[in-house]
Structures are given as C-alpha cells and as structure tokens.
Design an enzyme around this catalytic site. Sequence first.
Site, short mmCIF file in Angstrom:
data_model
loop_
_atom_site.label_atom_id
_atom_site.label_comp_id
_atom_site.label_asym_id
_atom_site.label_seq_id
_atom_site.Cartn_x
_atom_site.Cartn_y
_atom_site.Cartn_z
N THR A 102 0.80 -1.00 -0.12
CA THR A 102 -0.09 0.19 0.23
C THR A 102 1.03 0.95 -0.10
O THR A 102 2.19 1.15 0.49
CB THR A 102 -1.08 0.42 1.26
OG1 THR A 102 -2.08 -0.97 1.03
CG2 THR A 102 -1.82 1.14 1.20
N VAL A 136 -13.09 -4.86 1.42
CA VAL A 136 -12.31 -3.42 2.17
C VAL A 136 -11.75 -2.70 3.13
O VAL A 136 -12.75 -3.65 4.25
CB VAL A 136 -13.82 -1.97 2.11
CG1 VAL A 136 -12.67 -0.86 2.62
CG2 VAL A 136 -14.50 -2.09 0.65
N1 ASP Z 1 -3.84 -2.17 4.86
C1 ASP Z 1 -4.12 -2.47 3.10
C2 ASP Z 1 -5.58 -3.48 3.43
O1 ASP Z 1 -5.27 -4.12 3.96
C3 ASP Z 1 -2.76 -3.49 2.89
C4 ASP Z 1 -1.54 -3.24 3.43
O2 ASP Z 1 -1.36 -1.91 3.77
O3 ASP Z 1 -0.53 -3.55 2.76
O4 ASP Z 1 -6.07 -3.69 2.73
#
Ligand code: ASP
Length: 317
Positions: free
Chosen positions: A169, A198
């Site tokens: 992310t 989500v």
């Molecule tokens: N937080 C993100 C999610 O769970 C994934 C990530 O941060 O890599 O969609």
Amino acid sequence: MKTKPSLIVHGGAWDIPDEAVDACNSGCQRALAAGWSILSGGGSALDAVEAAIVVLEDDPVFDAGYGSHLNLDGWVECDAIVMDGATLRAGSVAALHHVRNPIRLARKVLEQCPHMMLVGEGAERFATSHAVPLCDPKELIAESEWQAWQLCKQDEHASAHHRGHEQGTVGAVAIDSHGALFAATSTGGTCCKLPGRVGDSPLIGCGCYADSEAGGVSATGYGEAIMKIVMAKAAVDYLRHAAAEFTVAADAGPASPDANFPALLAAREAVHLLAKRTHATGGLILLDRLGNPGFAFNTPRMAYGYVAHDGSLLTSV
Ligand code: ASP
C-alpha cells in the site's frame, strides 16, 4: 504565518525481498520529488500528496493502482482516501475496478461530493461525471501479479507467489507553506481478497487520518487488524498527547530523527498497540502538526522517505 513545508511518503510495510529494494527506494524518491517540487514552489499540500501518490500508483512495484494485487476473481480492486487536517473532511473511494489513479477520484469526492465515501459502481459513476477517466480493468493488471494470481489459483494461496510479499500500500502526508495538512492512502488491498472486501486503507481513522491540531498519518499492514485499533487515529491521538511536550520550534522544519522524538514515539506507540492488541504486523508514516516526520513498522521492512531539513530527499527500505 508562513510554515516550512514538509513531506513524507511510504510504499508499504512488508517482507520486501532484496531484489525489490532498489525499485521501492527509487519509487519513493520519485514520489518525494513529485510532491516536493510542488511544496517547495509554494504549492498546496493537497496537490503534493496527490502527485506523490499518483507516482506510486503508477509504479507496479507497489500495491496501488496499476500493478495492484488481484482479488479472488483475478481483478484489480482499489481503495483510496485523502483527508484534510483543517476541516477533518475526507474523500474516500473503495472497490474500484476501472480507475487507474484512485487518489484522483478520492480528491474529487473530497472537493465536489456531499458525501465522504463512495464505493463500487456508484463511485465509478461519480468519476464519469467528474472528469476522472475510466479504463479497461485489464489495463490495471501487471504481468507479475497475473502470474502470482495463477499460482494462487492452482496451489494454495502462498505469500511466496508474491515475490515474498503480501502488501505494498502507498501513502503520503504533507504540510504546505500555508500550514495546510493533508494525508492520503491508496491500495489494491490484499491478494486474493474476496470481491467486495474493503480493508483499513480508505477508512477514516484506520488507514489514514489528519488533524491540523495534532498531525497526519498514513498506515499500512493487515487491514483487518488495523481496523480493530483504528490505527491512524490512535497515532494522531498519541501526537495530540505529546504535543504539550514538543520542544522543536515551528520553523525548524522536518528534523533529523533524534531531534524529532515525539513524532517517532507516537509512530512507535501506534505500531506497538497493533502488535499488542492484534498480534498483527504493519507500519505507518506521520507528520506532527509542526512537520516533524515519524515512522515505525514491525514488519521486516517498510519502504518510506521524507524530505530532510536541508531539502534532501531521504528514502529507506
Ligand atoms: N492495509 C491494506 C489492506 O488491508 C494492505 C496494505 O497495507 O498493504 O487493504
């Protein structure tokens, strides 16, 4: 009063393999350069976080926009948010299939929508009526993610199929010379997620939070855990409590980590809370209300970078 601008970005906290380190570093460098060229020229923090995130969304090494992980059906499905620290208003979008740069749509929601969050088909209809182009979903699929997804389908889902990672992310937090503070996060979510899932990223207080009275945060990690502790808001609350103890002057700008203790401690406290209460891993970046950068993660690595006091772009993985 003129404020010294400040910028911090991240490209995810995860088990970044050695072979991806250079690409993550250079992606963060380019994102910082894009955002800093705006801020250092007197431009707005909102433009800066958008520009930085677009660079990261366009780079397939990160899990956002083009090259995101694929959902169980084999499609990219993106979420994004941008939040204004002055008004506490956010623009958030989720479960997008046809938007190359979800952060651009999140900004449109922030600026032109009576609501703060739109999802799926309704969000994409809003895109069409607000000059955000839609694309063929196939254009968002990177070859490496396609291959990883096929392996997951044949075999049991395994992180080894994803170049050793599950995450990536992206996020950015900026303060401009007028003192405006914005935070933003964009993600493709977790690999092989159920369609419609989500995570924390587009949720106010979970994957992102900004309050000009305390600071701004972008988080990364396992969304189902981050949501449990509302991690971005928790970090901002730590900043708020620490604010009374800040000794760094408002015009000192982004400091070196040793002169920057409250921001670093707030970041660490939030990640500690994640580990203690959920036993999960993740990380976050933040700026306190004065622009001091902080970061923390309990994953093997996190890709991140910030602009130092002398204007140099520092990145680390
Ligand atoms: N937080 C993100 C999610 O769970 C994934 C990530 O941060 O890599 O969609």
